[in-house]
Design a protein around this motif. Structure first.
Motif, PDB file in Angstrom:
ATOM      1  N   ASN A  77      33.845  66.158  57.739  1.00  0.00           N
ATOM      2  CA  ASN A  77      34.277  65.826  59.097  1.00  0.00           C
ATOM      3  C   ASN A  77      35.186  66.869  59.736  1.00  0.00           C
ATOM      4  O   ASN A  77      35.666  66.675  60.842  1.00  0.00           O
ATOM      5  CB  ASN A  77      35.025  64.475  59.096  1.00  0.00           C
ATOM      6  N   PHE A 149      41.031  60.785  56.520  1.00  0.00           N
ATOM      7  CA  PHE A 149      39.916  60.218  57.284  1.00  0.00           C
ATOM      8  C   PHE A 149      39.314  61.268  58.217  1.00  0.00           C
ATOM      9  O   PHE A 149      38.083  61.375  58.346  1.00  0.00           O
ATOM     10  CB  PHE A 149      40.386  59.009  58.094  1.00  0.00           C
ATOM     11  N   ARG A 154      36.011  59.050  55.983  1.00  0.00           N
ATOM     12  CA  ARG A 154      36.141  57.709  55.394  1.00  0.00           C
ATOM     13  C   ARG A 154      37.606  57.442  55.104  1.00  0.00           C
ATOM     14  O   ARG A 154      38.403  58.365  54.922  1.00  0.00           O
ATOM     15  CB  ARG A 154      35.324  57.585  54.100  1.00  0.00           C
ATOM     16  N   LYS A 155      37.968  56.173  55.062  1.00  0.00           N
ATOM     17  CA  LYS A 155      39.340  55.817  54.735  1.00  0.00           C
ATOM     18  C   LYS A 155      39.573  56.023  53.242  1.00  0.00           C
ATOM     19  O   LYS A 155      38.739  55.647  52.418  1.00  0.00           O
ATOM     20  CB  LYS A 155      39.628  54.368  55.127  1.00  0.00           C
TER      21      LYS A 155
END
Length: 317
Positions: A77, A149, A154-155
């Motif tokens: 990300n 994140f 993603r957490k």
């Protein structure tokens, strides 16, 4: 005379013998250990030269390309800009490194970039890590979780070893086989669970990060600084992050570089010498000091960020 301490003891003995012109008779075991010790010293010199070259953007093209592809795959990300990418590559190569970049340079993303690479290496790799422990102020916990994140999409699973978690729960976690994506602990929290944290680090291949590492600059037997230095030897990888590495003088660097290389005298200066250098800005030893530590830190400055110049506007009445 254990694996974690033998290099420290051999270095002290050698220094003492040389200083006092003492000759010695060595057993076969010690001869073998010394041969290994000097071989490691030579390897470290070569290693330091390579780290210095990477710091100055002289990289092996194929290895850097492989590193970049690994980050494209695992840091899904976040796209690091060139200086961040170089910093992450430097950290991945050296494993033990400081980042003295200014606020806003993306130090957290750089750490996650290096961690994404090192944690996805084959289990047989000597550089493999499988756990991330971050020591920092309580106010840094949220940003580390949020940035995870932003980088991985993603957490994270998180274990906070300070704040609302009771001591028994912290100890159970550190003695279990469960590893959260990120383990967070405050500097003050180190004091109460130092031994359990050392146990956790002996059982796992930990990247240990000091956020705002200038908090361990106290060289007068400060309890927090001492605790951080004591657990450093159990880490597989050590990272020191701070935008203000030496607010009072060169002596502030002493514990930081002692933390990242517990068994190596990378600074090659004693504490009293560093204090003398701070008093005299024209001390000829300063250039030598900088040369000694250059392989093991990177700094991204304000100019490197290419931010627009600040504009002064007329007040609105």
């Amino acid at each position: 005379f254990e694996e974690e301490t033998k290099e420290e003891y051999l270095t002290k003995l050698k220094r003492y013998f040389d200083k006092n012109n003492i000759s010695s008779i060595k057993s076969k075991r010690i001869c073998d250990e010394l041969e290994e010790y000097f071989s490691e010293e030579e390897k470290f010199e070569v290693f330091s030269e390579q780290a210095y070259k990477i710091r100055n953007n002289i990289c092996d093209v194929q290895e850097f390309d492989y590193f970049t592809k690994m980050l494209d795959k695992y840091l899904v990300n976040r796209k690091l800009y060139p200086l961040q990418l170089l910093s992450a590559y430097h950290l991945s190569f050296s494993q033990n490194s400081c980042n003295f970049s200014v606020p806003g340079a993306g130090k957290t993303s750089i750490v996650y970039g290096a961690y994404s690479y090192l944690s996805n290496l084959d289990d047989t790799s000597s550089k493999k890590v499988n756990a991330l422990v971050i020591v920092g102020p309580l106010s840094s916990f949220g940003p580390w979780e949020n940035e995870f994140f932003e980088c991985f999409g993603r957490k994270p699973s998180v274990m906070r070893l300070s704040g609302g978690t009771n001591k028994n729960e912290r100890i159970r976690y550190l003695k279990s086989s469960r590893i959260a994506d990120i383990t967070l602990i405050s500097y003050q929290g180190l004091l109460s669970i130092k031994d359990e944290l050392a146990f956790f680090m002996r059982q796992n291949k930990v990247m240990l990060v000091l956020d705002e590492a200038h908090k361990i600059k106290n060289t007068d037997d400060g309890r927090i600084a001492t605790s951080a230095l004591e657990i450093a030897k159990y880490a597989k990888s050590r990272v020191a992050l701070t935008g203000t590495p030496a607010p009072n003088g060169y002596e502030d660097l002493y514990n930081i570089f002692k933390f990242i290389w517990p068994q190596k005298n990378v600074m090659k200066f004693r504490l009293h010498q560093l204090k003398d250098m701070s008093k005299n800005k024209n001390d000829v030893r300063v250039n030598t000091l900088i040369s000694n530590i250059e392989p093991f830190y990177i700094r991204i400055g304000k100019r490197d960020l290419k931010l627009p110049e600040a504009k002064e506007l007329d007040p609105i009445i």
